[in-house]
Scaffold this motif. Structure first.
Motif, mmCIF file in Angstrom:
data_model
loop_
_atom_site.group_PDB
_atom_site.id
_atom_site.type_symbol
_atom_site.label_atom_id
_atom_site.label_comp_id
_atom_site.label_asym_id
_atom_site.label_seq_id
_atom_site.Cartn_x
_atom_site.Cartn_y
_atom_site.Cartn_z
ATOM 1 N N THR A 344 20.571 2.579 -32.753
ATOM 2 C CA THR A 344 20.234 1.309 -32.110
ATOM 3 C C THR A 344 21.147 0.186 -32.575
ATOM 4 O O THR A 344 21.703 0.214 -33.677
ATOM 5 N N HIS A 414 23.143 1.835 -22.657
ATOM 6 C CA HIS A 414 23.209 3.078 -23.408
ATOM 7 C C HIS A 414 24.662 3.535 -23.489
ATOM 8 O O HIS A 414 25.299 3.780 -22.462
ATOM 9 N N GLU A 434 21.746 3.024 -28.331
ATOM 10 C CA GLU A 434 20.923 2.225 -27.405
ATOM 11 C C GLU A 434 21.004 0.765 -27.820
ATOM 12 O O GLU A 434 20.581 0.398 -28.923
ATOM 13 N N THR A 436 20.083 -3.162 -27.134
ATOM 14 C CA THR A 436 19.113 -4.054 -26.490
ATOM 15 C C THR A 436 19.662 -5.488 -26.449
ATOM 16 O O THR A 436 20.509 -5.849 -27.260
#
Length: 438
Positions: A344, A414, A434, A436
């Motif tokens: 992440t 992604h 990933e 955000t």
């Protein structure tokens, strides 16, 4: 590239032994004994032949014993190697383990035809520890062919590992306080999941593949206590240290310990691994890890990850290892684990990814789809820095080499990462970052 759902978003990818030979002595005496072959027509001569066989550097010497047909054979096996060995014959006769410096006598029985022997320790037979008994007469050969392994299904790297699956934490651990770092490494032979539905016995440091990550700075000293809790001899070699390997890298028997002390004098990401022969087998079964020594002035980043690429061989098959036919190629010990549990970051984060190619045999070419690297550091030096006008798309590494890349991921989404050796990406050397929105 193919797609498959991930959290509601369409994402995914289908993608030494050195031999030093020693002498032999033989003599004949009188006596009788059991027939050592399946041949029933052998007539015992009433004589006994005694042959001295030595073991040194993973070889029997002599590797062929010539015995008159019908003679009883006694083998006096002396182990001059630094580790234990044994001798097993196709007839079922065996010495049991023979420690370094010891001699064992094996009563083979009456020899009526060719017989093969080998050391039964893992990988020793496959790397050349074999012995043949031949006769001056004629008899049927005792078969020593190993049964063919049962075929296994190909590893499905797209399979879902299940809701309870937890990926290995790829975050780089912080540098511990102080300049002396004491580390306990325990060799453990454990059952580990290496892909969805695939569990196998692995040789490990502290129960994980790869082993624990060591992190420090130039000038730090590492005092490593290695304890062998396994069933065969193991050792360790730290590339981050520069010292004579004779003592700290020696193989130790089950239940033994040693202390390996080194000072980090140069920056980089360094491999450590089992140094016991055959090294190919020990590495191919999971005995490796990383030591990160930060370059001076290394700036903090928002995310810092470590990926160790390596190969998986079903059942620890050394023949497949020698033929370079891995069943999977993985990051951090499990096929495609970060496609199911992505790494992440947030949009605009600077991300540093350390890479180590643990092999044992295959190169890597690390790439992040949708990203460009503005920093590339490999094998102890910067190849690219943010102030340079150019960029980089891959970090290529050969086995045992390492480095890091940095990138700023600009948008939410992604970002797949792969080894751009695409056959290996298909075997499981892939994952996802990933990202955000802030």
């Amino acid at each position: 590239m193919t797609t498959r759902p991930l959290g509601g978003v369409a994402t995914g990818l289908a993608l030494v032994v050195l031999a030093v030979l020693t002498g032999v002595a033989a003599q004949r005496t009188t006596g009788t004994g059991p027939v050592a072959t399946t041949t029933t027509s052998t007539v015992p001569t009433g004589h006994t032949t005694t042959i001295a066989v030595t073991v040194d550097d993973m070889r029997f010497q002599p590797a062929q014993l010539i015995v008159p047909a019908g003679d009883r054979l006694i083998i006096a096996l002396t182990n001059r190697d630094q580790r234990r060995h044994d001798l097993i014959l196709a007839t079922g006769a065996k010495t049991g383990p023979v420690s370094a410096g010891r001699t064992a006598r094996l009563d083979v029985g009456v020899i009526g035809g060719p017989v093969q022997g080998w050391c039964s320790l893992p990988g020793h037979r496959q790397t050349g520890m074999t012995l043949t008994i031949a006769t001056t007469g004629h008899a049927h050969e005792t078969s020593t062919a190993a049964p063919a392994p049962e075929p296994t299904a190909a590893i499905d790297t797209l399979a879902d590992p299940g809701a309870g699956f937890r990926a290995r934490d790829a975050a780089v651990p912080p540098v511990p306080a102080g300049r002396l770092h004491k580390v306990a490494l325990h060799v453990r032979e454990v059952q580990l999941d290496v892909a969805p539905g695939v569990r196998q016995s692995m040789w490990t440091y502290n129960g994980t593949v790869p082993g624990p990550t060591l992190h420090g700075r130039i000038g730090d000293t590492f005092e490593v206590t290695l304890t062998n809790d396994g069933n065969v001899d193991h050792g360790v070699d730290f590339h981050a240290g520069a010292l004579a390997p004779d003592e700290p890298m020696r193989p130790i028997e089950p239940g033994q310990s040693l202390i390996y002390r080194f000072t980090a004098t140069r920056a980089g990401i360094w491999m450590y691994h089992c140094s016991t022969m055959p090294m190919l087998l020990h590495l191919g079964n999971g005995m490796y890890g990383a030591v990160i020594i930060d370059p001076p002035g290394l700036l903090p980043v928002a995310r810092e990850y470590l990926l160790v690429q390596s190969e998986i061989y079903r059942g620890g098959d050394i023949a497949a290892m020698r033929a370079d036919r891995p069943d999977a190629v993985v990051f951090n010990g499990y096929a495609a684990q970060y496609t199911h549990r992505p790494l992440t970051a947030r949009a605009g984060d600077r991300v540093r990814i350390w890479l180590l190619d643990a092999g044992p045999s295959r190169d890597t070419s690390f790439h992040v789809v949708g990203a460009q690297f503005d920093t590339v550091y490999a094998e102890g030096r910067y190849q690219l820095e943010p102030s340079d006008p150019g960029g980089a798309q891959v970090l290529p590494l050969v086995p045992a080499a390492g480095g890091f890349v940095e990138t700023v991921l600009p948008q939410a989404g992604h970002y797949p990462f792969v080894s751009h050796v695409m056959s290996d990406a298909d075997r499981g050397a892939r994952g996802i970052i990933e990202v955000t929105a802030r």
